[in-house]
Design an enzyme around this catalytic site. Structure first.
Site, short mmCIF file in Angstrom:
data_model
loop_
_atom_site.label_atom_id
_atom_site.label_comp_id
_atom_site.label_asym_id
_atom_site.label_seq_id
_atom_site.Cartn_x
_atom_site.Cartn_y
_atom_site.Cartn_z
CG HIS A 50 -59.45 128.60 25.02
ND1 HIS A 50 -60.46 127.81 24.52
CD2 HIS A 50 -58.54 127.84 25.45
CE1 HIS A 50 -60.15 126.64 24.46
NE2 HIS A 50 -59.01 126.64 25.05
CD GLU B 283 -54.32 127.87 24.73
OE1 GLU B 283 -54.22 126.42 24.41
OE2 GLU B 283 -55.11 128.09 25.53
CG HIS B 284 -57.63 125.15 21.15
ND1 HIS B 284 -57.79 123.84 21.15
CD2 HIS B 284 -57.27 125.57 22.44
CE1 HIS B 284 -58.14 123.47 22.40
NE2 HIS B 284 -57.91 124.30 23.26
CD GLU C 93 -60.33 123.45 26.26
OE1 GLU C 93 -60.10 123.54 24.98
OE2 GLU C 93 -59.74 123.90 26.89
#
Lengths: 447, 504
Positions: free
Chosen positions: B97, B100-101, B177
């Site tokens: 993840h 992904e950012h 997040e």
């Protein structure tokens, strides 16, 4: 990849000249034999029909002490109607694969229907019954009160809901806009069957009804459908006087203490309504400030440069009788003061200087270019048709919208930024255990 | 505003909540969960096929799927990588993840952040999401901007350039997040910990967003290593839906993605979850909980793992047991016995390894969870003893098949369903045959699946309760009752922001 991407960057700088896909649709005004109007976009690619409609007057019409009435009605119209009890009604919806739902916002009571063409007759009959002959059987009313109660209890532990409730209560202390659309445990308990029937009688009428339809249907057949579903409604709704209200925000900072991992921040000040001639100038300004996700100043300053948040936004929030300009974001408690300081600073900078020409151009290409992206499902298209009618924008609005946006000048946006944004009026509500705030008042926030 | 009604596909939501820690940004699209596209995949009552995709493969091994939908001149362009959180090295939870950012940062040609700015400047929207089994990036744009986003997406497949200057602030973003998605909410914390109890060895027990202690140690080197290992065209799937067909797309796909050489990509070797026979109970008491709830998760077969022969029958079982207001659990617990305000089930068969079958209950006030759980177990026992009727099986199947026509009424939905299927080892043919396969399920198969699933003893039950000694749930707090605030707002803040610009 190198040479390729040089052209990419160049293309990105060009002004967007799209083929105005929204106008690829023909919006038809359909008036039924019985005089009921709906706007239609025909689409025969899939044998589906979507109907979205709204009656003006939602939770703001809830009687004092019976807040949550419109919302409770919205949960009950499909819980038994005409000859069908709740279970039978639900079974027929499920068996036909129909989507039928209702909801209440502050200003309107909404309904939506989505059906296959092959089950259209059944869908029409069920919707007609729901609107014109809801039963409000005691069993169903009690059950839905419990379900709403469960939602209210969830809300009580949800910091995003708490911050909104506290904000509205303080921005609108003497107005229905300050109350909760879902009501409180006490106010929902106080609602009786007569109140529910009264809401249906007073609010669901032809005169305050707007309808958007998309799908595989001819205007002729739609005319018949409209009369069958809505023909039995009374002509006029009961009078509803809400009165204009200006949000009473005065630069205060209010804290609701909660043991959350983050401080949840909601800020706001008076905004402008959808019918305001400066709407698009304000929308473009807002896009640059905090409406534009990764492209916005708020995201750039607070997330990209400093890693203080996962998301921070600003937005215009127009209502029927009032309007807000808001910002929201969340951050670790020790950073709350820093994030709020940056929000205020960006607010001030935009008020004083407005956007640059380049920022404005980018905002225009986004607001025009992204508009067609939502026309991807029949329900979404019908929703747009409904909203355009509710906002009174005219049946040619989809064709005119791009030109309205392109006509906004940098001077317009700078003027609107100066007039609209008032950093000193920005009310800040924080839920959490924020650190670094100055002059904050701790408030209680109960059930 | 209408969550008081039963939601048929709770498992999807369940997986979703815990999983795709994805999305670059919060206004994230609903990411396809690693399982259960039941509504999305369902199909027409009287037709073969669902989305009618065209499929081809580039010379470097990249698969391409095209779903033509010419309603408006727009497209959704997605690239799916067959890698996700379950492929992370031990001790690096969250790296899939995090990468992904970081894919939105610089390449050899674009500066950090420029990717999304160019998409927006061209009237498009972009985002990404990560799950256990896949990572996907997408842009929704006008069809004449398709080539532009293909160029940029192909560029970052091959030429990402990371520096600590952008990596370190972004690590703070993913930690925020995590706070926002999981830690602010007791219910989400319970979901995360319940799943960790359900899968004690397999990486599906590790949250996609990562454990915070490990997230804090993620760095540029770890992200680059993950990128080099998995981000290759032969490990990716291009899915484009909208106003385009294969003949139009193929030359563009060859030009941009076909130019990237294939590289060896490791097999997705994952540890096997042992068979566990002990029930796990995960109890979270928190002062912020006002509404208790109970959920129970079973390890279940998926299309690709475990007792795969049950994967379709389990979907029918889920529809019968907990699919909406006419389901068995809703009728028994909500309508007849009045013990629950909500009762439902969900099942997720789209996964590389095992799936999850979940049951979800919310009690009415004054009913304790033990009593509610016993009533649920009684319903399960009744189903196992008396079986399902031929009529309820037929009705459930017809409902599910009708959903398929609705599934076509969307741009991104079909792309999500096909992308998730292919990224987890499935095929487009399977997606297209879904209605027929559901239609072929017999009552005996439903019962065989039910016995297989529900006689397991090693399930995991999650219980959410108010803190001990806190006020009775629902009672007003002294002195704060009537005056306190109220939201008449029709929409959540960020959603409202997006919606204003969009609809109006």
């Amino acid at each position: 990849m190198r040479s390729v991407l040089r052209t990419v960057a160049a293309a990105g700088a060009l002004l967007l000249a799209l083929l105005a896909p929204a106008s690829a649709f023909e919006v038809e005004r359909v008036i039924s034999p019985g005089g009921i109007e709906a706007w239609l976009i025909r689409d025969q690619k899939i044998p589906i029909l979507s109907v979205q409609f709204a009656f003006e007057g939602g939770a703001v019409a809830d009687p004092k002490g019976k807040e949550g009435l419109a919302n409770l009605v919205s949960t009950l119209l499909d819980e038994g109607a005409g000859p069908l009890d709740s279970q039978e009604f639900q079974r027929r919806i499920a068996d036909a694969g129909i989507t039928l739902g209702f909801s209440a916002s502050s200003d309107a009571f909404f309904g939506n229907l989505k059906t296959l063409v092959e089950t259209e007759d059944e869908a029409v009959e069920l919707l007609r019954l729901a609107l014109t002959a809801p039963r409000f059987d005691a069993e169903a009313v009690e059950r839905m009160k419990q379900a709403v109660g469960s939602q209210i209890r969830r809300d009580q532990g949800d910091p995003d809901t708490i911050v909104r409730q506290a904000f509205y209560a303080h921005a609108f202390p003497d107005s229905p806009y300050g109350r909760r659309a879902r009501g409180t445990l006490e106010s929902v308990a106080a609602i009786g069957a007569e109140d529910l029937r009264g809401f249906v009688r007073d609010r669901l009428a032809k005169a305050n009804l707007k309808i958007g339809v998309t799908g595989d249907i001819t205007p002729e057949r739609l005319g018949g459908l409209l009369d069958r579903v809505f023909g039995g409604l009374p002509a006029q709704a009961a009078p509803l006087e809400i009165g204009e209200v200006v949000p009473s925000t005065a630069g205060e900072t209010l804290v609701v203490e909660r043991p959350t991992a983050q401080s949840i921040v909601l800020m706001g000040q008076p905004g402008l309504k959808r019918r305001d001639p400066d709407w698009f100038a304000a929308s473009l300004m807002n896009y640059v400030l905090g409406g534009g996700s990764f492209s916005s100043r708020l995201m750039n300053e607070i997330r990209e440069k400093r890693g203080l948040t996962y998301g921070v936004y600003s937005y215009l929030l127009p209502f029927e009788n009032t309007a807000l300009m808001m910002a929201s974001g969340s951050t670790a408690n020790p950073n709350a003061g820093a994030m709020i300081g940056l929000l205020r600073e960006e607010w001030r900078r935009m008020a004083e200087q407005g956007p640059t020409q380049e920022e404005l151009d980018d905002a225009k290409t986004y607001l025009t270019g992204s508009f067609p992206l939502q026309f991807t499902g029949t329900d979404r298209i019908a929703e747009v048709l409904l909203q355009v009618q509710r906002d009174d924008l005219g049946i040619d609005y989809l064709d005119r919208r791009d030109a309205l946006i392109q006509a906004v000048t940098l001077d317009d946006v700078r003027r609107v930024a100066r007039e609209l944004l008032q950093p000193g009026k920005l009310m800040t509500v924080v839920v959490g255990r924020p650190e670094g705030l100055q002059g904050a008042t701790v408030i209680q926030h109960g059930s | 505003m209408r969550p008081v009604k039963p939601i048929p596909t709770l498992a999807a939501l369940m997986f979703l909540a815990a999983a795709p820690a994805g999305a670059q940004a919060p206004p994230s699209p609903a990411p396809a969960p690693p399982g259960q596209p039941a509504p999305a995949q369902a199909s027409a009552t009287a037709q073969q096929g669902v989305f009618f995709p065209e499929i081809f493969t580039l010379q470097n091994g990249m698969q391409v799927v095209v779903v033509t939908n010419r309603r408006v001149p727009v497209v959704t362009h997605m690239v799916w990588y067959r890698t996700g959180a379950a492929d992370e090295p031990r001790g690096r939870s969250g790296i899939a993840h995090f990468l992904e950012h970081l894919m939105f940062k610089a390449t050899d040609e674009l500066a950090a952040g420029e990717f999304s700015r160019i998409v927006a400047r061209n009237g498009g929207r972009d985002n990404a999401f990560t799950s256990w089994d896949y990572t996907a990036y997408f842009q929704n744009v006008a069809r004449d901007r398709l080539e532009l986003v293909m160029k940029m997406e192909a560029d970052r497949m091959a030429d990402l350039r990371l520096t600590d200057e952008v990596v370190l602030p972004e690590r703070e973003v993913i930690i925020e997040e995590r706070r926002q998605r999981t830690e602010n909410s007791p219910s989400d914390k319970l979901s995360e910990q319940l799943q960790a109890a359900l899968f004690v060895h397999h990486p599906y027990g590790t949250p996609v967003i990562g454990w915070e202690s490990e997230m804090r140690k993620l760095d540029r080197e770890a992200a680059e290593a993950f990128y080099r290992t998995w981000y290759a065209p032969n490990n990716a799937i291009l899915v484009v839906a909208g106003d385009v067909d294969a003949a139009e797309l193929k030359p563009l796909a060859e030009r941009y993605y076909g130019a990237i050489p294939a590289r060896p990509v490791p097999a997705r070797v994952r540890v096997e979850e042992p068979v566990l026979t002990a029930e796990r109970r995960v109890i979270l008491r928190d002062a912020e909980v006002r509404q208790p709830s109970l959920r129970r998760l079973y390890q279940a077969p998926s299309y690709r793992a475990g007792a795969k022969e049950h994967a379709y029958a389990l979907q029918v079982l889920s529809e019968i047991l907990g699919g909406g207001a006419t389901s068995r659990l809703h009728r028994a617990l909500v309508l007849d016995q009045r013990l629950a305000v909500g009762a439902g089930s969900g099942y997720s068969p789209t996964a590389v390894d095992l799936g999850i079958f979940g049951l979800y209950l919310t009690p009415v006030p004054a009913v304790d969870l033990d009593r509610l759980e016993a009533a649920m177990d009684a319903e399960i026992a009744k189903l196992l003893k008396e079986g399902v009727t031929a009529e309820e099986v037929e009705t459930a199947k017809l409902r599910m098949q009708r959903e398929a026509i609705f599934a076509r009424d969307s741009l991104q939905g079909p792309a999500q369903t096909l992308g998730a299927a292919l990224a987890t080892g499935g095929t487009a043919e399977e997606v297209e045959q879904w209605p027929a396969r559901i239609g072929a399920v017999t009552p005996d198969q439903v019962m065989a699946a039910a016995r297989f699933l529900l006689t397991q003893t090693g399930f995991a039950t999650g219980i959410l309760l108010p803190a001990e000694g806190s006020a009775v749930a629902g009672a007003p707090r002294p002195g704060t009752a009537a005056s306190a605030g109220g939201a008449a707002s029709p929409a959540a803040p960020s959603a409202a922001g997006a919606a204003q610009g969009a609809v109006r």
